[in-house]
Structure formats: C-alpha cells, structure tokens
Design an enzyme around this catalytic site. Structure first.
Site, short mmCIF file in Angstrom:
data_model
loop_
_atom_site.label_atom_id
_atom_site.label_comp_id
_atom_site.label_asym_id
_atom_site.label_seq_id
_atom_site.Cartn_x
_atom_site.Cartn_y
_atom_site.Cartn_z
CE LYS A 172 -3.99 2.01 2.44
NZ LYS A 172 -4.91 1.88 3.60
CB SER A 185 -8.20 3.77 2.45
OG SER A 185 -7.35 3.21 3.43
CB SER A 210 -8.50 0.98 5.45
OG SER A 210 -9.18 2.17 5.17
N1 GLN Z 1 -13.27 4.38 5.72
C1 GLN Z 1 -12.78 4.87 6.96
C2 GLN Z 1 -12.41 6.32 6.83
O1 GLN Z 1 -12.68 6.87 5.82
C3 GLN Z 1 -11.62 4.05 7.41
C4 GLN Z 1 -10.40 4.32 6.65
C5 GLN Z 1 -9.23 3.53 7.12
O2 GLN Z 1 -9.38 2.52 7.79
N2 GLN Z 1 -8.05 4.01 6.79
O3 GLN Z 1 -11.86 6.92 7.69
#
Ligand code: GLN
Length: 477
Positions: A78, A153, A177
């Site tokens: 990532k 994400s 995410s």
């Molecule tokens: N979707 C969640 C957010 O937008 C979690 C994102 C994540 O885990 N990095 O914050």
C-alpha cells in the site's frame, strides 16, 4: 490452475522444489500487471527494475538453500508504507513526488526475507475513504465487476490480490481499510491488535487507530504474512513487547465443537443488505451444525461508534497532516505572495476534498472551548465501546458479524454523500476504537456474484486463535 492464482504457500513450495524461479514468477506477475493495470488501476507505481533485481537475489538465496516462506514471493505494498528510494504518495497530490529516505519497519522485515516488490498500490487519499475514489490517482475498479468500487482505503491492495496482480499485499486499517476492501474483493484481510505491528514508517492518519496488516488469498497466507511483520519495535512507542506466536504452526484442522461464537444483536439492524444478512446467518447455521455454540450478545454502544470515530480520527488527522506545509514534504504551490500565502495555497492545491473535510472537522473538534464537548467526550465513549467488547469476551471466544452492511457498490454511488459512505464502516470501526484484532473472510456471494465478507473479532493479541478459527471456517466453506 493458473500459476498466478496460487497462494504464497504453494508458490513457496514451487520455488523450494525448483519448479519455477522467482525471476520467472516475477516476470509473469509483471506481465499480468502490464495487461490489467489500465483496467483495474491498482498500482500507482510499478517497480519493474527493482522487482527483477530482487527476484535475482532471491533466486541466489534459494540456490544456496536459504529459503523462508516469503523468499522470492512477489508482493504489492500500500502506498502509505515508506519504501526507501521508491515513491510513496499516500494517494495524494501532496506526496506525488515524495521518495522516502528510509524503510518502514514492516517493509524492512519483508526485505529481510527477500520478498519481491512489484510496486506500490492505490488507496484513498491519506487512507480517508471506503471506496478508493478519493485517490489523486483515480479510482480502482473491483475485479469482480469493473463498474464497482473495490472498497477502501486499501482498495489497490485488495484488488491486486483478487486480480492475481501479486501473491499478497500489505494494507493499513484505521476504521476498516483492510477488512472492508478484502470483503468487497473476496479475499482475506487481517487488522491486527493495536500494538502488534510497528507503525514506524507508516504515513500517519489517526495514530491511536492505525495498524498495518496483510491482505491475502487465504488464511494460511495471512498467517505467513502477519508472522513476518509482527513484533516489538523500539522505533514505535505504541508497539507492544510481547511474544509473537508461531501463527502458521498454530493453524490446525480441528472441530468447532464447543466454540462460543458471539453474534452482536446490534449488528443485524435496519439498513443492512438482506443478502448480506442471509449469507452470514446461513454461515452461522453451518458453524452451529459443526458443533459451535451461537450466543446472542449485546454491544450496546455500537450506535455511537461512527460518530465517535469521526471525532477522534479527524482530530488526530488534523494534527498529523499539519506537517504538509510545502516546506518539509512534497508539493509546494507555484505562485504565492508570502510564507502564509504559500502554506495556504500549498494545502488548498495539494489536498483533495475529503482530506480537507477531515482536517476541518478535526481542527474544529480540537479548538479551544470545543475540546471537552467533542474530543474528550468521544474518548469517554470510546472507553464504553471497549468495555462492551470486554464484557462480551467474558462470555464468548470470538465475535462474528458481517464486515460491511453491503457488497461492493457502484463507482460514483456514494461519493457525494459522505454520511452514507461513513456508515459503510459501521461494523469495522468499533474494532479499531477498541484496538482489537479483526479478520475478514470470504463467506459467499450475492445474486450479482459479488463477494460477502464474514468478520471475526478476537480478544487482544489473540491473532493465533482468530486465524485458527478462520482457517477452520474456511475449511467448512
Ligand atoms: N473508511 C474509513 C475512513 O474513511 C476508514 C479508513 C481507514 O481505515 N483508513 O476513515
């Protein structure tokens, strides 16, 4: 079976038995990426030369009888995990030109095992999002349906694993995410206990929530990868110094008889997609027939989790992202009048809408006079949520529930409605707030042939138990 379809474990055996070299394998993956990436957009940076060089080195090691599970295995990373000499963008224009001068601890650990780095994969900007649509580098497409999102994400990580554009990937999880994209793409994802894996060299989003973890094709691979990255690191003061078990050795086919599975009643509520609910309930029935005991539990503060997260995470983000000022990192505006103007224009031009929204929410929540009303209150509710889980774990061994209330939605469907998007993480966020480990396991498909994920939540530092249960559920399926 196509070779790129194989698990880390299978590829490892092929490498060990000299049925293939790492270089051959790497070339096959690079070819696949070359063919597919225009469609899927999983990779932001493809590291062809580095990958080939690393594969040659791995082959050399293997020749000398020096092989571990990850030697010569091609992975994707990532794009918020710092890789020395390899651009690390965090999915943002702000870091479009950022080339780290050091490695994240997790990457360093993988390099010690001579992995092959295929490239850096796409993500929501600064990991803020659930659909990969906030990336400066464009959305990732779900390999199961190109009109749909891969989740976020870590959308690039999950899509690259599902589309056989790598053997496995590292993602990060602040509110879901790793687990949500794994669920949307039909692969396995593990968010470890907070403190299990070093965050050194992870571009920070919300420091009290962020954890790095694996996204893989099956549970066995997940055990291999989590093994490689776990452990205390003096460079991360939040990493915990307790022994790392042998996760792979602990995977045993065993009966589920007597396993106490808690199912939170608050997780099967209005708004959850019928097919998701049916699939998870059907799976729980199967596990019950296998001898597990299904126990209804209550996590009464669930309804406050999303609101609590959207105070804590943006508050920490607003502070973490203050460093992007055009002086120390990445992008700087071209035309400006004075220093203050340079800061303003850099941040206005360098960040996307969602990141700006979070910075504004966070700054507001932390501002003088509001701190007690928002951040402090959220911290207190967070403790109640933690306590809910501890009460549950007094009665049950693990908790099972859906990963997400829906399957993969269409690109564009939720991006203009942040609240709707935020609600997609309703089942994953509480786990981060409590700091618990959570695993996403493919459980079935809906009528559109889209994957549905089962979430298995364990108590602190019980990744071994979690993996073992997931392994046995995987066998039942
Ligand atoms: N979707 C969640 C957010 O937008 C979690 C994102 C994540 O885990 N990095 O914050």
């Amino acid at each position: 079976m196509e070779i790129l379809d194989r698990s880390i474990f299978e590829l490892h055996n092929m490498l060990k038995n000299r049925e293939i070299t790492s270089q051959e394998l790497t070339n096959k993956f690079l070819e696949k990426i070359e063919n597919l990436n225009k469609k899927i957009n999983a990779y932001i940076t493809i590291c062809e030369d580095i990958a080939i060089e690393q594969s040659k080195k791995a082959d050399e090691k293997i020749k000398n009888g020096n092989i571990s599970y990850l030697t010569g295995i091609p992975l994707s990373i990532k794009d918020l995990i710092c890789t020395k000499g390899i651009r690390t963008t965090c999915g943002s224009k702000m870091l479009n030109n950022y080339i780290p001068t050091y490695n994240a601890t997790v990457y360093e650990k993988l390099l010690e095992q001579n992995i092959v780095t295929l490239g850096k994969v796409n993500m929501d900007e600064f990991a803020m999002g659930s659909s990969n649509e906030t990336s400066y580098f464009g959305p990732v497409r779900n390999p199961h349906d190109l009109e749909r999102v891969p989740g976020g994400s870590s959308g690039g990580s999950a899509a690259s694993v599902a589309a056989n554009m790598c053997a496995a990937s590292l993602g990060s999880d602040t509110g879901g995410s790793i687990r949500q994209p794994a669920s949307f793409c039909g692969v396995v994802g593990l968010k470890p206990t907070y403190g299990r894996v070093s965050r050194y060299g992870l571009v920070a989003f919300a420091s009290s929530l962020d954890q790095i973890g694996p996204i893989t094709k099956n549970v066995e691979d997940c055990a291999i990868l989590i093994q490689a990255i776990s452990g205390y690191d003096e460079k991360d003061s939040t990493s915990v110094n307790i022994e790392v078990p042998d996760y792979l050795k602990d995977l045993k086919k065993e009966s589920l008889k007597g396993l106490k599975i808690g199912v939170p009643k608050e997780y099967f509520i209005a708004g959850i997609n019928e097919e998701v609910e049916k699939c998870i309930k059907h799976l729980l029935n199967i596990l019950e027939k296998e001898g597990a005991e299904i126990i209804e539990i209550s996590l009464p503060h669930t309804e406050y989790a999303v609101a609590t997260y959207y105070i804590i995470a943006p508050a920490e983000a607003s502070s973490n992202l203050a460093r992007y000022d055009g002086v120390k990192f990445g992008y700087r505006a071209e035309n400006y009048e004075d220093l203050l103007d340079m800061y303003k224009k850099t941040r206005a031009e360098g960040f996307g809408d969602e990141v700006k929204r979070r910075i504004m929410i966070g700054t507001y929540a932390l501002s003088s006079g509001y701190y007690d009303a928002y951040y402090l209150k959220a911290a207190k509710v967070r403790n109640l949520i933690k306590q809910d889980f501890q009460n549950a774990f007094n009665v049950v061994d693990v908790i099972m529930c859906p990963v997400s209330p829906t399957t993969a939605f269409k690109i564009g469907e939720k991006i203009d409605n942040p609240l709707d998007m935020y609600l997609n993480d309703i089942f994953t966020i509480p786990v981060n707030l409590a700091g618990l480990p959570g695993l996403s396991l493919p459980a079935g498909k809906d009528s559109n042939n889209l994957p549905i994920g089962l979430q298995i939540i364990g108590n602190y530092f019980q990744e071994n138990k979690l993996l073992n249960i997931a392994y046995n559920v995987e066998q039942c399926l």
